[in-house]
Scaffold this active site. Structure first.
Site, PDB file in Angstrom:
ATOM      1  CG  HIS A 307      -2.067   0.960   1.085  1.00 39.74           C
ATOM      2  ND1 HIS A 307      -1.966   2.294   1.351  1.00 39.74           N
ATOM      3  CD2 HIS A 307      -3.334   0.752   0.655  1.00 39.74           C
ATOM      4  CE1 HIS A 307      -3.128   2.869   1.109  1.00 39.74           C
ATOM      5  NE2 HIS A 307      -3.981   1.955   0.690  1.00 39.74           N
ATOM      6  CG  ASP A 364      -8.381  -4.037  -3.193  1.00 34.74           C
ATOM      7  OD1 ASP A 364      -7.575  -3.131  -3.421  1.00 34.74           O
ATOM      8  OD2 ASP A 364      -9.618  -3.878  -3.199  1.00 34.74           O
TER       9      ASP A 364
HETATM   10  C1  SDX Z   1      -6.053   0.232  -3.142  1.00 31.13           C
HETATM   11  O1  SDX Z   1      -4.162   4.655  -2.130  1.00 31.13           O
HETATM   12  C2  SDX Z   1      -5.152   4.073  -1.557  1.00 31.13           C
HETATM   13  O2  SDX Z   1      -5.590   4.463  -0.477  1.00 31.13           O
HETATM   14  C3  SDX Z   1      -5.743   2.907  -2.337  1.00 31.13           C
HETATM   15  C4  SDX Z   1      -6.805   2.095  -1.618  1.00 31.13           C
HETATM   16  C5  SDX Z   1      -8.081   2.892  -1.392  1.00 31.13           C
HETATM   17  O3  SDX Z   1      -8.835   2.552  -0.468  1.00 31.13           O
HETATM   18  O4  SDX Z   1      -8.357   3.802  -2.224  1.00 31.13           O
HETATM   19  O5  SDX Z   1      -6.324   1.639  -0.376  1.00 31.13           O
HETATM   20  C6  SDX Z   1      -7.214   0.879  -2.445  1.00 31.13           C
HETATM   21  O6  SDX Z   1      -5.756   0.589  -4.245  1.00 31.13           O
HETATM   22  C7  SDX Z   1      -5.245  -0.794  -2.395  1.00 31.13           C
HETATM   23  C8  SDX Z   1      -4.039  -1.331  -3.233  1.00 31.13           C
HETATM   24  C9  SDX Z   1      -4.559  -2.394  -4.209  1.00 31.13           C
HETATM   25  N1  SDX Z   1      -3.451  -2.770  -5.133  1.00 31.13           N
HETATM   26  C10 SDX Z   1      -2.862  -3.973  -5.040  1.00 31.13           C
HETATM   27  O7  SDX Z   1      -3.091  -4.783  -4.161  1.00 31.13           O
HETATM   28  C11 SDX Z   1      -1.850  -4.252  -6.156  1.00 31.13           C
HETATM   29  C12 SDX Z   1      -0.572  -4.838  -5.573  1.00 31.13           C
HETATM   30  N2  SDX Z   1       0.147  -3.793  -4.806  1.00 31.13           N
HETATM   31  C13 SDX Z   1       0.969  -2.922  -5.510  1.00 31.13           C
HETATM   32  O8  SDX Z   1       1.154  -2.953  -6.815  1.00 31.13           O
HETATM   33  C14 SDX Z   1       1.600  -1.790  -4.703  1.00 31.13           C
HETATM   34  O9  SDX Z   1       1.877  -2.250  -3.442  1.00 31.13           O
HETATM   35  C15 SDX Z   1       0.788  -0.513  -4.634  1.00 31.13           C
HETATM   36  C16 SDX Z   1       0.410  -0.047  -6.004  1.00 31.13           C
HETATM   37  C17 SDX Z   1      -0.449  -0.731  -3.837  1.00 31.13           C
HETATM   38  C18 SDX Z   1       1.642   0.552  -3.963  1.00 31.13           C
HETATM   39  O10 SDX Z   1       2.705   0.781  -4.796  1.00 31.13           O
HETATM   40  P1  SDX Z   1       3.831   1.886  -4.437  1.00 31.13           P
HETATM   41  O11 SDX Z   1       3.509   2.586  -3.171  1.00 31.13           O
HETATM   42  O12 SDX Z   1       4.058   2.718  -5.653  1.00 31.13           O
HETATM   43  O13 SDX Z   1       5.089   1.008  -4.111  1.00 31.13           O
HETATM   44  P2  SDX Z   1       6.115   0.505  -5.200  1.00 31.13           P
HETATM   45  O14 SDX Z   1       5.371  -0.034  -6.399  1.00 31.13           O
HETATM   46  O15 SDX Z   1       7.131   1.554  -5.397  1.00 31.13           O
HETATM   47  O16 SDX Z   1       6.736  -0.756  -4.423  1.00 31.13           O
HETATM   48  C19 SDX Z   1       7.781  -0.564  -3.479  1.00 31.13           C
HETATM   49  C20 SDX Z   1       8.540  -1.889  -3.491  1.00 31.13           C
HETATM   50  C21 SDX Z   1       8.997  -2.291  -4.907  1.00 31.13           C
HETATM   51  O17 SDX Z   1      10.118  -3.128  -4.742  1.00 31.13           O
HETATM   52  P3  SDX Z   1      11.629  -2.447  -4.907  1.00 31.13           P
HETATM   53  O18 SDX Z   1      11.647  -1.709  -6.219  1.00 31.13           O
HETATM   54  O19 SDX Z   1      11.787  -1.549  -3.685  1.00 31.13           O
HETATM   55  O20 SDX Z   1      12.567  -3.640  -4.873  1.00 31.13           O
HETATM   56  O21 SDX Z   1       7.664  -2.952  -3.058  1.00 31.13           O
HETATM   57  C22 SDX Z   1       7.486  -3.872  -4.130  1.00 31.13           C
HETATM   58  C23 SDX Z   1       7.859  -3.144  -5.407  1.00 31.13           C
HETATM   59  O22 SDX Z   1       8.293  -4.069  -6.417  1.00 31.13           O
HETATM   60  N3  SDX Z   1       6.056  -4.227  -4.133  1.00 31.13           N
HETATM   61  C24 SDX Z   1       5.591  -5.444  -4.368  1.00 31.13           C
HETATM   62  C25 SDX Z   1       4.197  -5.343  -4.209  1.00 31.13           C
HETATM   63  N4  SDX Z   1       3.877  -4.083  -3.891  1.00 31.13           N
HETATM   64  C26 SDX Z   1       5.037  -3.398  -3.846  1.00 31.13           C
HETATM   65  N5  SDX Z   1       6.206  -6.590  -4.725  1.00 31.13           N
HETATM   66  C27 SDX Z   1       5.397  -7.669  -4.887  1.00 31.13           C
HETATM   67  N6  SDX Z   1       4.027  -7.664  -4.745  1.00 31.13           N
HETATM   68  C28 SDX Z   1       3.423  -6.515  -4.402  1.00 31.13           C
HETATM   69  N7  SDX Z   1       2.092  -6.480  -4.267  1.00 31.13           N
END
Ligand code: SDX
Length: 428
Positions: A307, A364
């Site tokens: 998140h 989710d």
């Molecule tokens: C919602 O913003 C809100 O409030 C949203 C929400 C709402 O109520 O409106 O809460 C609802 O959208 C919840 C999120 C639903 N999405 C998912 O579940 C999709 C999977 N999660 C992600 O793709 C990710 O965690 C995000 C999009 C939710 C957040 O992404 P960020 O903050 O941009 O973080 P990032 O992509 O920069 O990740 C940081 C690190 C990375 O690794 P490094 O480059 O540091 O090595 O964490 C890793 C990412 O690769 N990472 C994950 C991951 N999420 C982040 N690796 C594997 N699986 C994951 N799910």
């Protein structure tokens, strides 16, 4: 007196005002930075940038706190109702019994939609994703209520536009589903509560008796509360920036629906179930999928995990996980993907990759398991998210309008070609 931040660029130091929110968050106001220094800030994804001042929802990502107008999500989910929380978000205070009754009655009076909506529905093939149908039907309301195009009308007229869309969204959602499965639409029943009416429109069939299960209606009401608002997330920021151009409420909401559709945002609840199903089909090999999620060369992500704000448990995920056990037991549903989800969560929470990046289950991760137990089809999960988020979008749009916020227009750092003369290389 607020602190002054100093910014040193070269041999010059610039003073920037700061401000502190009611929950003690500190912000540096860069409103005059470019005029003073010629410099702008850059922050792709706005990870460190506040876009507005808002009194609606407070999140503490480190503590896993979510409050609406000061009330904790835990208390609201346990003691309130979706329409009461909607009133709280939009008007700022919990309603008295009379105010709530009036609010519910006004919504009940506006559930019916124009018959021509069915002509729009007929234009969509059964293969249309319900989110695309929903955003189209919301935009279509500007045609049926042209007065809603002007957001500067009286607060009474804006309130009517708000009531209309809260009342009609369940009808749009259910009719989008009926269009997908080729069944005739079921008309709203204003004698039923908000969730029971929606369930009846979703699952009743002409000529067949349909009784709403109160356990299902209550579980759905709780799920809608848990999705009601979440400060400046992607879709809410979209609603605000579209609304900042003085586009109508319905145009702004339709844009928010489309932003929510993405699998990194609200579309994740559908992606989670598809992921869990794939793991089940693959023999339940959760280790394989955890390895894929950690593999930088693999685009696979553990959907429902991580998140932007929560670097601890998403409080909504805790509530939904507990509710999943209760609802499935009450309904006598034994869904193998629930155990797969729990196994995946346990392993991830003990895996260095996820721990180091503070990746926890978000709203989710478990919601789809409950929706499925309630009989909601997977492709409708994000529509359920939109149904829940509607009052939050409305409240944020209304606050932005009432605060007279300027049109949103970010700057950029240009990285393209510098000035060069035209040379005809086409051989014309
Ligand atoms: C919602 O913003 C809100 O409030 C949203 C929400 C709402 O109520 O409106 O809460 C609802 O959208 C919840 C999120 C639903 N999405 C998912 O579940 C999709 C999977 N999660 C992600 O793709 C990710 O965690 C995000 C999009 C939710 C957040 O992404 P960020 O903050 O941009 O973080 P990032 O992509 O920069 O990740 C940081 C690190 C990375 O690794 P490094 O480059 O540091 O090595 O964490 C890793 C990412 O690769 N990472 C994950 C991951 N999420 C982040 N690796 C594997 N699986 C994951 N799910």
């Amino acid at each position: 007196m607020s602190e002054i931040a100093e910014l040193k660029i070269g041999d010059k130091t610039y003073e920037l005002p700061t401000e502190v929110g009611s929950e003690k968050e500190l912000a540096i106001n860069v409103g005059k930075l470019r005029a003073q220094s010629g410099a702008i800030t850059i922050d792709p994804g706005f990870k460190n940038t506040g876009s507005t001042r808002s009194a609606i929802t407070f999140l503490d990502g480190e503590q896993g706190i979510l409050r609406h107008r000061g009330y904790s999500i835990e208390e609201l989910a346990e003691k309130s109702s979706f329409l009461e929380v909607s009133y709280l978000l939009i008007f700022g205070e919990l309603p008295t019994a009379t105010q709530l009754e009036e609010f519910q009655s006004e919504i009940a009076d506006h559930m019916l939609v124009h018959e021509d909506i069915k002509k729009i529905l007929d234009g969509f093939p059964a293969s249309a994703h319900p989110m695309g149908v929903l955003s189209s039907l919301v935009t279509s309301q500007t045609a049926f209520y042209p007065e809603s195009l002007d957001p500067n009308r009286s607060s009474k007229e804006v309130m009517l536009s708000i009531i209309r869309i809260i009342a009609k969204m369940p009808t749009f959602a259910a009719w989008a589903y009926k269009n997908e499965i080729g069944q005739p639409v079921i008309y709203p029943d204003s004698n039923l509560d908000y969730c029971s009416n929606f369930l009846k429109m979703m699952f009743a069939r002409p000529g067949m008796n349909y009784e709403v299960d109160p356990v299902v209606a209550k579980a759905l009401d709780t799920l809608l509360i848990l999705h009601a608002d979440h400060e400046q997330n992607c879709s809410t920021s979209t609603v605000r920036i579209v609304g900042s151009s003085q586009a109508s409420l319905y145009a702004s909401l339709s844009a928010g629906i489309n932003a929510l559709w993405g699998p990194l945002h609200g579309g994740a609840n559908q992606a989670v179930i598809e992921m869990l199903e794939a793991i089940k089909e693959d023999g339940g090999d959760t280790d394989k999928y955890l390895a894929k999620a950690k593999d930088k060369n693999d685009p696979f992500r553990l959907m429902g995990f991580g998140h932007r704000v929560y670097k601890n448990f998403d409080p909504r995920a805790r509530i939904i996980k507990k509710a999943a056990d209760e609802v499935l037991e009450k309904l006598g549903v034994n869904d193998p993907v629930l155990e797969i989800a729990k196994g995946l969560e346990e392993k991830a929470l003990n895996d260095e990759y996820f721990v180091q990046r503070s990746l926890y289950p978000n709203v989710d991760f478990y919601s789809g398991i409950i929706y499925r137990a309630l009989g909601i089809p997977t492709e409708m999960f994000t529509v359920m998210f939109a149904l829940g988020r509607l009052p939050g979008w409305i409240a944020q749009w209304k606050e932005m309008r009432e605060n007279g916020e300027p049109i949103g227009r970010p700057r950029q750092v240009y990285t393209g070609a510098t000035s060069r003369s035209y040379v005809d290389i086409s051989g014309r």
